[in-house]
Design a protein around this motif. Structure first.
Motif, PDB file in Angstrom:
ATOM      1  N   GLU A  34     -32.066  10.692 -69.562  1.00 38.26           N
ATOM      2  CA  GLU A  34     -30.687   9.994 -70.030  1.00 38.26           C
ATOM      3  C   GLU A  34     -29.598  11.164 -70.046  1.00 38.26           C
ATOM      4  N   SER A  35     -28.207  10.971 -69.313  1.00 35.05           N
ATOM      5  CA  SER A  35     -27.463  11.905 -69.297  1.00 35.05           C
ATOM      6  C   SER A  35     -26.175  11.234 -69.324  1.00 35.05           C
ATOM      7  N   PRO A  36     -25.581  10.955 -70.582  1.00 34.05           N
ATOM      8  CA  PRO A  36     -24.414  10.486 -70.712  1.00 34.05           C
ATOM      9  C   PRO A  36     -23.194  11.522 -70.309  1.00 34.05           C
ATOM     10  N   ALA A  37     -22.133  11.150 -69.803  1.00 34.02           N
ATOM     11  CA  ALA A  37     -21.282  12.306 -69.308  1.00 34.02           C
ATOM     12  C   ALA A  37     -20.606  13.120 -70.277  1.00 34.02           C
ATOM     13  N   ASN A  38     -20.749  14.476 -69.945  1.00 33.16           N
ATOM     14  CA  ASN A  38     -20.383  15.516 -71.065  1.00 33.16           C
ATOM     15  C   ASN A  38     -21.491  15.639 -72.048  1.00 33.16           C
ATOM     16  N   GLN A  41     -28.391  16.836 -71.737  1.00 35.13           N
ATOM     17  CA  GLN A  41     -29.563  15.931 -71.079  1.00 35.13           C
ATOM     18  C   GLN A  41     -30.740  15.606 -72.085  1.00 35.13           C
ATOM     19  N   ASN A  55     -26.117  21.768 -72.457  1.00 32.59           N
ATOM     20  CA  ASN A  55     -25.605  21.941 -71.044  1.00 32.59           C
ATOM     21  C   ASN A  55     -25.723  23.334 -70.711  1.00 32.59           C
TER      22      ASN A  55
END
Length: 173
Positions: A34-38, A41, A55
């Protein structure tokens, strides 16, 4: 000059391939990303293991017992937040850095590796921490942490709220 440019391009291609392999690795060990923007992870793995990677964190996941599930991580830089459910018997989940080995059965904790130093903090549960070389270890409880370098003592300390908040913010918590 052309040789240097070619060597740099080859090195970049190898680095890019390694990054892509690392990104692909969790799916092979029963983990979904699951990796939403900015945002950091988040890996949700079979068996209830959750790993949040800062990050830019450099780590590899491992399956030490060959059952197809992640049961350890090798962390070389930045921080991971791990949540591992308690299970009966079997191997402890462990995180290895250049300085430390941290192993648990059911807890939530962070491991932060920087050049020459590893810091481990326990959110809840208990974590056994020892050096990669040597037999001395300590056990951390909720709210406790240890900073390890190559030679210094393993001194368990209650971490101040500001330090915990700064680390957790790096992990999107």
């Amino acid at each position: 000059m052309g040789v240097i440019v070619r060597a740099a391009c080859v090195a970049f291609a190898c680095w890019l391939f390694a990054v892509q392999m690392a990104a692909a690795q969790p799916a092979n060990m029963g983990c979904a990303t699951e990796s939403p923007a900015n945002a950091p992870q988040t890996l949700r793995c079979e068996g209830g293991v959750t790993i949040v990677a800062e990050n830019g964190a450099r780590f590899t996941l491992q399956d030490r017992d060959g059952n197809g599930r992640v049961d350890s991580a090798e962390l070389s830089s930045k921080a991971l937040l791990l949540e591992v459910p308690k299970k009966q018997g079997g191997n402890r989940f462990q995180v290895t850095t250049p300085q430390a080995i941290a192993a648990v059965r059911g807890t939530k904790w962070t491991v932060d590796a920087a050049e020459g130093k590893t810091s481990i903090f326990v959110v809840n549960g208990r974590v056994a921490v020892g050096r990669r070389t040597g037999s001395h270890s300590v056990t951390l409880g909720a709210g406790e942490g240890v900073d390890m370098d190559v030679m210094g003592p393993l001194t368990v300390k209650r971490w101040p709220a500001a330090r915990v908040a700064a680390l957790m913010a790096r992990l999107g918590q």
